[in-house]
Scaffold this motif. Structure first.
Motif, PDB file in Angstrom:
ATOM      1  N   ALA A  69       6.697  11.261  -0.831  1.00 35.96           N
ATOM      2  CA  ALA A  69       5.251  11.389  -0.662  1.00 35.96           C
ATOM      3  C   ALA A  69       4.947  12.850  -0.328  1.00 35.96           C
ATOM      4  O   ALA A  69       5.263  13.320   0.757  1.00 35.96           O
ATOM      5  N   HIS A  72       2.735  13.429   2.963  1.00 35.84           N
ATOM      6  CA  HIS A  72       3.034  12.595   4.136  1.00 35.84           C
ATOM      7  C   HIS A  72       3.702  13.455   5.205  1.00 35.84           C
ATOM      8  O   HIS A  72       4.582  14.265   4.910  1.00 35.84           O
ATOM      9  N   ASP A  74       5.284  13.149   9.357  1.00 38.23           N
ATOM     10  CA  ASP A  74       5.611  12.352  10.535  1.00 38.23           C
ATOM     11  C   ASP A  74       5.143  13.133  11.749  1.00 38.23           C
ATOM     12  O   ASP A  74       5.377  14.345  11.856  1.00 38.23           O
ATOM     13  N   THR A  83       1.908   8.717  11.695  1.00 38.61           N
ATOM     14  CA  THR A  83       2.018   9.359  10.391  1.00 38.61           C
ATOM     15  C   THR A  83       0.647   9.880   9.996  1.00 38.61           C
ATOM     16  O   THR A  83      -0.374   9.431  10.524  1.00 38.61           O
ATOM     17  N   SER A  84       0.637  10.806   9.089  1.00 40.68           N
ATOM     18  CA  SER A  84      -0.607  11.303   8.520  1.00 40.68           C
ATOM     19  C   SER A  84      -0.339  11.621   7.054  1.00 40.68           C
ATOM     20  O   SER A  84       0.806  11.882   6.672  1.00 40.68           O
ATOM     21  N   ASP A  85      -1.376  11.573   6.259  1.00 37.48           N
ATOM     22  CA  ASP A  85      -1.236  11.811   4.832  1.00 37.48           C
ATOM     23  C   ASP A  85      -2.625  12.118   4.286  1.00 37.48           C
ATOM     24  O   ASP A  85      -3.621  11.969   4.988  1.00 37.48           O
ATOM     25  N   GLY A  92      -2.469  12.570  -2.233  1.00 35.20           N
ATOM     26  CA  GLY A  92      -1.554  11.991  -1.263  1.00 35.20           C
ATOM     27  C   GLY A  92      -1.185  10.569  -1.621  1.00 35.20           C
ATOM     28  O   GLY A  92      -1.588  10.044  -2.660  1.00 35.20           O
ATOM     29  N   SER A  93      -0.434   9.927  -0.748  1.00 32.90           N
ATOM     30  CA  SER A  93      -0.048   8.531  -0.974  1.00 32.90           C
ATOM     31  C   SER A  93      -0.759   7.597  -0.012  1.00 32.90           C
ATOM     32  O   SER A  93      -0.504   6.403  -0.015  1.00 32.90           O
ATOM     33  N   SER A  95      -0.409   7.099   3.120  1.00 32.97           N
ATOM     34  CA  SER A  95       0.533   6.400   4.001  1.00 32.97           C
ATOM     35  C   SER A  95       0.138   6.467   5.469  1.00 32.97           C
ATOM     36  O   SER A  95       0.803   5.871   6.316  1.00 32.97           O
TER      37      SER A  95
END
Length: 188
Positions: A69, A72, A74, A83-85, A92-93, A95
């Protein structure tokens, strides 16, 4: 949006050859000269008082890799993993929450916690707090909207006071004042 964790930086003292600066980001007032001597009309005690010591309030570590990803990351906020995305529409995915959603979550969390603490201390019948936030931009300027719902047998004076307290939460004050961000490369 995240940056690598940088080592804490200590503010140099006047004896180390750096001037004591005002903490007002719009002020360029120097309390002491570069050589450590006091500015005209100021005492050495004034210069030392103008350079407050910073204390660490909280920490976060954000790690991103270009694996499966692309955006993405951590996050370790204190001892809590997150998590962030970016959303799919921005490559992005999806997530995790996007960075501005985390910013809003921080403000909303601080608002709800502060109001609950205040009401508990005053022994007011606040049963729950719901904070709805949004971030809007015109491309140059940003604005956060915050709507607060209070439930419980509160009178009008208590409700007004709680809404007033919203304007004084720690995260609200930090966002409104602006926060200096010192970025350095961490050679871990």
């Amino acid at each position: 949006m995240g940056t690598a964790s940088a080592p804490a930086r200590r503010r140099p003292t006047e004896s180390e050859g750096e001037p004591a600066m005002s903490q007002n980001p719009t002020s360029s007032t120097v309390s002491a000269a570069v050589d450590g001597s006091t500015a005209p009309g100021a005492t050495q005690d004034d210069a030392q008082a103008a350079a407050p010591e910073f204390r660490r309030v909280t920490t976060a570590l954000v790690t991103g890799t270009s694996a499966d990803a692309p955006f993405h990351v951590d996050v370790k906020a204190g001892t809590h993993p997150l998590t962030s995305d970016e959303p799919v529409r921005r490559g992005g995915s999806d997530s995790g929450p996007e960075p501005f959603a985390l910013l809003l979550a921080s403000l909303g969390s601080c608002t709800a916690i502060t109001l609950r603490m205040f009401a508990e201390r005053k022994e007011w019948p606040l049963e729950s707090v719901r904070v709805r936030l949004g971030y809007e931009t015109d491309g140059r300027n940003g604005r956060i909207t915050r709507r607060v719902a209070l439930s419980g047998a509160l009178d009008d004076t208590q409700r007004t006071r709680l809404l007033d307290i919203c304007e004084r939460t720690p995260v609200t004050l930090a966002l409104r004042a602006g926060v200096a961000i010192d970025t350095t490369e961490d050679h871990a």
